[in-house]
Write an enzyme that holds these catalytic residues in place. Structure first.
Site, PDB file in Angstrom:
ATOM      1  N   TYR A 119      16.670 -25.248  -0.332  1.00 49.90           N
ATOM      2  CA  TYR A 119      16.276 -24.081  -1.138  1.00 49.90           C
ATOM      3  C   TYR A 119      16.690 -24.292  -2.596  1.00 49.90           C
ATOM      4  O   TYR A 119      15.915 -24.052  -3.526  1.00 49.90           O
ATOM      5  CB  TYR A 119      16.934 -22.825  -0.566  1.00 49.90           C
TER       6      TYR A 119
ATOM      7  N   GLU B 162       0.836  -1.215   0.000  1.00 49.25           N
ATOM      8  CA  GLU B 162       0.000   0.000   0.000  1.00 49.25           C
ATOM      9  C   GLU B 162       0.862   1.252   0.000  1.00 49.25           C
ATOM     10  O   GLU B 162       0.556   2.244  -0.681  1.00 49.25           O
ATOM     11  CB  GLU B 162      -0.949  -0.032   1.204  1.00 49.25           C
TER      12      GLU B 162
ATOM     13  N   THR C 241      18.595  -7.725  -0.538  1.00 52.29           N
ATOM     14  CA  THR C 241      17.196  -7.593  -0.088  1.00 52.29           C
ATOM     15  C   THR C 241      17.145  -8.088   1.362  1.00 52.29           C
ATOM     16  O   THR C 241      18.175  -8.318   1.981  1.00 52.29           O
ATOM     17  CB  THR C 241      16.249  -8.470  -0.939  1.00 52.29           C
TER      18      THR C 241
ATOM     19  N   LYS D 114      16.139 -13.048   6.495  1.00 54.10           N
ATOM     20  CA  LYS D 114      15.115 -14.043   6.849  1.00 54.10           C
ATOM     21  C   LYS D 114      15.765 -15.425   6.956  1.00 54.10           C
ATOM     22  O   LYS D 114      15.405 -16.215   7.823  1.00 54.10           O
ATOM     23  CB  LYS D 114      13.989 -14.029   5.822  1.00 54.10           C
TER      24      LYS D 114
HETATM   25  N1  LIG Z   1      18.006 -11.991  -2.750  1.00 52.80           N
HETATM   26  C1  LIG Z   1      18.727 -12.818  -3.469  1.00 52.80           C
HETATM   27  O1  LIG Z   1      19.962 -12.875  -3.379  1.00 52.80           O
HETATM   28  C2  LIG Z   1      18.062 -13.718  -4.479  1.00 52.80           C
HETATM   29  C3  LIG Z   1      18.865 -14.339  -5.426  1.00 52.80           C
HETATM   30  C4  LIG Z   1      18.281 -15.158  -6.371  1.00 52.80           C
HETATM   31  C5  LIG Z   1      16.919 -15.351  -6.368  1.00 52.80           C
HETATM   32  N2  LIG Z   1      16.138 -14.747  -5.437  1.00 52.80           N
HETATM   33  C6  LIG Z   1      14.694 -15.012  -5.488  1.00 52.80           C
HETATM   34  O2  LIG Z   1      14.020 -13.799  -5.680  1.00 52.80           O
HETATM   35  C7  LIG Z   1      12.708 -13.876  -5.131  1.00 52.80           C
HETATM   36  C8  LIG Z   1      12.445 -12.662  -4.262  1.00 52.80           C
HETATM   37  O3  LIG Z   1      13.358 -12.651  -3.203  1.00 52.80           O
HETATM   38  P1  LIG Z   1      13.867 -11.334  -2.473  1.00 52.80           P
HETATM   39  O4  LIG Z   1      15.331 -11.365  -2.474  1.00 52.80           O
HETATM   40  O5  LIG Z   1      13.168 -10.141  -2.982  1.00 52.80           O
HETATM   41  O6  LIG Z   1      13.409 -11.675  -0.989  1.00 52.80           O
HETATM   42  P2  LIG Z   1      12.595 -10.870   0.107  1.00 52.80           P
HETATM   43  O7  LIG Z   1      13.052  -9.462   0.174  1.00 52.80           O
HETATM   44  O8  LIG Z   1      12.680 -11.706   1.331  1.00 52.80           O
HETATM   45  O9  LIG Z   1      11.097 -10.880  -0.456  1.00 52.80           O
HETATM   46  C9  LIG Z   1      10.374 -12.071  -0.504  1.00 52.80           C
HETATM   47  C10 LIG Z   1       8.938 -11.776  -0.899  1.00 52.80           C
HETATM   48  O10 LIG Z   1       8.226 -13.034  -0.909  1.00 52.80           O
HETATM   49  C11 LIG Z   1       7.032 -12.860  -0.153  1.00 52.80           C
HETATM   50  N3  LIG Z   1       6.587 -14.092   0.470  1.00 52.80           N
HETATM   51  C12 LIG Z   1       7.309 -14.995   1.162  1.00 52.80           C
HETATM   52  N4  LIG Z   1       6.497 -15.935   1.685  1.00 52.80           N
HETATM   53  C13 LIG Z   1       5.231 -15.605   1.300  1.00 52.80           C
HETATM   54  C14 LIG Z   1       3.950 -16.170   1.522  1.00 52.80           C
HETATM   55  N5  LIG Z   1       3.762 -17.272   2.267  1.00 52.80           N
HETATM   56  N6  LIG Z   1       2.869 -15.547   0.985  1.00 52.80           N
HETATM   57  C15 LIG Z   1       3.010 -14.414   0.269  1.00 52.80           C
HETATM   58  N7  LIG Z   1       4.197 -13.851   0.009  1.00 52.80           N
HETATM   59  C16 LIG Z   1       5.285 -14.428   0.532  1.00 52.80           C
HETATM   60  C17 LIG Z   1       7.394 -11.826   0.899  1.00 52.80           C
HETATM   61  O11 LIG Z   1       6.217 -11.173   1.348  1.00 52.80           O
HETATM   62  P3  LIG Z   1       5.578 -11.293   2.833  1.00 52.80           P
HETATM   63  O12 LIG Z   1       6.646 -11.792   3.747  1.00 52.80           O
HETATM   64  O13 LIG Z   1       5.101  -9.907   3.110  1.00 52.80           O
HETATM   65  O14 LIG Z   1       4.456 -12.255   2.670  1.00 52.80           O
HETATM   66  C18 LIG Z   1       8.259 -10.855   0.099  1.00 52.80           C
HETATM   67  O15 LIG Z   1       7.436  -9.940  -0.590  1.00 52.80           O
HETATM   68  C19 LIG Z   1      12.643 -15.204  -4.396  1.00 52.80           C
HETATM   69  O16 LIG Z   1      11.988 -16.161  -5.200  1.00 52.80           O
HETATM   70  C20 LIG Z   1      14.110 -15.573  -4.215  1.00 52.80           C
HETATM   71  O17 LIG Z   1      14.277 -16.985  -4.145  1.00 52.80           O
HETATM   72  C21 LIG Z   1      16.680 -13.928  -4.500  1.00 52.80           C
END
Ligand SMILES: NC(=O)c1ccc[n+]([C@@H]2O[C@H](COP(=O)([O-])OP(=O)(O)OC[C@H]3O[C@@H](n4cnc5c(N)ncnc54)[C@H](OP(=O)(O)O)[C@@H]3O)[C@@H](O)[C@H]2O)c1
Length: 341
Positions: free
Chosen positions: A236, A119, A273, A278
Site C-alpha cells: 500500500y 444517492e 473511516t 477493509k
Molecule cells: N483512512 C485513513 O486513515 C487514510 C489515511 C491516509 C490516506 N487515506 C486515503 O484516503 C482515500 C480514501 O480512503 P478512506 O479512508 O475514505 O477509505 P474508505 O472509507 O474505505 O473509502 C474508500 C473509497 O474508495 C472507493 N473505492 C475503492 N475501490 C474502488 C473501486 N474499485 N472502484 C470505485 N471506487 C472504489 C470506495 O467505494 P466502493 O467500495 O463503494 O467502490 C470508497 O468510496 C484513499 O486513497 C486512502 O488511501 C486514508
C-alpha cells in the site's frame, strides 16, 4: 451509464451511517495543512479568485456543515456551478469531500461501486438546501472501460470536468514476502492506475474546453512519504509513494504544457473511516483498535484541507499539503503496536 432504477435501490453501507455521527471537536487540521503546505507562486493567471459570499446551510450531520456551511470560503466563489469529479464518494473521505464541494455550490459527480450510498448523500444534500448538486455515478475504477464511459457521460451531459479529486483507494493485508498477487493488483489498479487514467482524462477534458484554471487533487497518505515498519501496509505504501511521484510529475508536465491547471496532493495521517475495516476484513477488532488509540482525523478534516487548497488564489500552487495528521499521532513504536494503516 448513469445508475439504473434498480441500482438506486442499493442499501447504504455502514460507512454512510458511521460518517453520520459528525464531530463537535474543533480541529485545526485544515489550517495546519494550509500552514505547512509547500506553496509556490506560479505564472500570473488571467483569473480572478473572487471572494465568496456567506452561504447559510441548515444543520448537517457533517462537521464540515458546521465549519464551512455557515460561511462560504473566500476564494471558492469562482468554482460555483463548475464540475468536480470525486472518486470513492460512497464513504469516508470521498463522501465528506463531495458534501463540502456541494456546500460550496459546485456540481459534483461522485463515483464508486456502492452508488446507493452516494444517492443517499445526494438526497441529503438536496434536502439540506445546499447550493450545489451531487450526481451519483456507478463506476468500478479497476476497469478502464468504466472510467472512460464515465468521462464520456460527463462530457455529453455536463460538458466536462474542472476539478478532479482522486480519492478512491484501498489497502489489502498482502505483505511483500507472502501476499497474494491479486491483492497487490487490487491496490495498484485503484491507487495508481485509476488515479492516472482519471488524471489524464480530466486534463484532456479541461484542454479541449480551454479550461486553464482546473485543479487535480490526489488524496495521498503519510504512507506516501515514509515506510512504517508494518508488513501488511508495505505494498500500500508503495502505491502511495507512486502517488507522490505522479503528483510531482503531473505538476511538471502541466508547467511544460504552459497551463495554469494545478496539481496538489494531500497526505492525511490516520482518518477514521471504513478503511481499516477493509484492510483487516477478517479481524474487525483489530480494525476498531486502529482508531481507538488516538483521536483520529475525521473525513471532514481532510475535506477542509481540500477546500483550502481549492480556495487559494489561482496563481498559488499548493503542491504538497503534507501535515494533515492527528495532533496526538503517536511515535512509530506505538503505531506499530496499534497496527495502524
Ligand atoms: N483512512 C485513513 O486513515 C487514510 C489515511 C491516509 C490516506 N487515506 C486515503 O484516503 C482515500 C480514501 O480512503 P478512506 O479512508 O475514505 O477509505 P474508505 O472509507 O474505505 O473509502 C474508500 C473509497 O474508495 C472507493 N473505492 C475503492 N475501490 C474502488 C473501486 N474499485 N472502484 C470505485 N471506487 C472504489 C470506495 O467505494 P466502493 O467500495 O463503494 O467502490 C470508497 O468510496 C484513499 O486513497 C486512502 O488511501 C486514508
Amino acid at each position: 451509464m448513469w445508475p439504473t432504477a434498480e441500482e438506486r435501490g442499493v442499501e447504504p453501507g455502514p460507512q454512510a451511517r458511521q460518517d453520520g455521527g459528525g464531530s463537535r471537536r474543533s480541529s485545526d487540521a485544515g489550517r495546519s495543512a494550509a500552514a505547512a503546505a509547500a506553496v509556490t507562486r506560479e505564472r500570473p493567471s488571467p483569473y480572478d479568485p473572487g471572494r465568496g459570499s456567506a452561504t447559510q446551510v441548515p444543520g448537517s450531520r457533517s462537521e464540515v456543515g458546521g465549519r464551512l456551511g455557515t460561511m462560504a470560503r473566500a476564494g471558492m466563489e469562482r468554482w460555483r456551478d463548475r464540475l468536480a469529479l470525486v472518486t470513492g464518494a460512497s464513504g469516508g473521505i470521498g463522501a465528506a469531500v463531495a458534501r463540502a464541494l456541494v456546500q460550496q455550490g459546485l456540481k459534483v459527480v461522485g463515483c464508486a461501486r456502492t452508488v446507493g450510498n452516494i444517492e443517499e448523500l445526494a438526497a441529503e444534500c438536496k434536502s439540506a438546501g445546499y447550493p450545489g448538486t451531487l450526481i451519483p455515478y456507478k463506476c468500478d475504477l479497476s476497469s478502464e472501460e468504466d472510467i472512460l464511459s464515465m468521462f464520456s457521460a460527463v462530457r455529453s451531459q455536463y460538458s466536462g470536468v474542472d476539478i478532479c479529486i482522486n480519492n478512491a483507494g484501498l489497502a489489502r493485508a498482502d505483505t511483500l514476502l507472502s501476499g497474494s498477487t491479486s491483492g497487490w493488483k487490487d491496490m495498484f489498479n485503484v491507487n495508481v492506475l485509476a488515479l492516472s487514467i482519471c488524471t489524464r482524462e480530466a486534463y484532456q477534458s479541461m484542454k479541449e474546453r480551454k479550461v486553464d484554471d482546473g485543479h487535480i487533487i490526489n488524496i495521498n497518505s503519510m504512507s506516501g512519504h515514509r515506510v512504517v515498519p508494518q508488513s501488511m501496509t508495505h505494498f500500500y505504501s508503495a502505491t502511495k509513494y507512486a502517488v507522490t511521484a505522479l503528483t510531482e510529475g503531473l505538476r511538471q508536465e502541466l508547467r511544460e504544457a504552459q497551463t495554469h491547471i494545478r496539481a496538489t496532493c494531500i497526505s492525511p495521517g490516520l482518518v477514521e473511516t471504513q478503511f481499516a475495516f477493509k484492510l483487516h476484513d477478517k479481524d474487525p477488532e483489530k480494525a476498531a483498535a486502529t482508531y481507538e488509540h488516538i483521536k483520529c482525523l475525521k473525513p471532514e478534516d481532510v475535506a477542509e484541507a481540500v477546500i483550502y487548497v481549492l480556495s487559494t488564489a489561482p496563481h498559488v500552487q499548493v503542491s504538497l499539503a503534507l501535515v494533515v495528521h492527528p495532533l496526538e499521532e503517536p511515535s512509530h513504536p506505538q503505531r506499530r503496536r496499534a497496527g495502524r494503516p
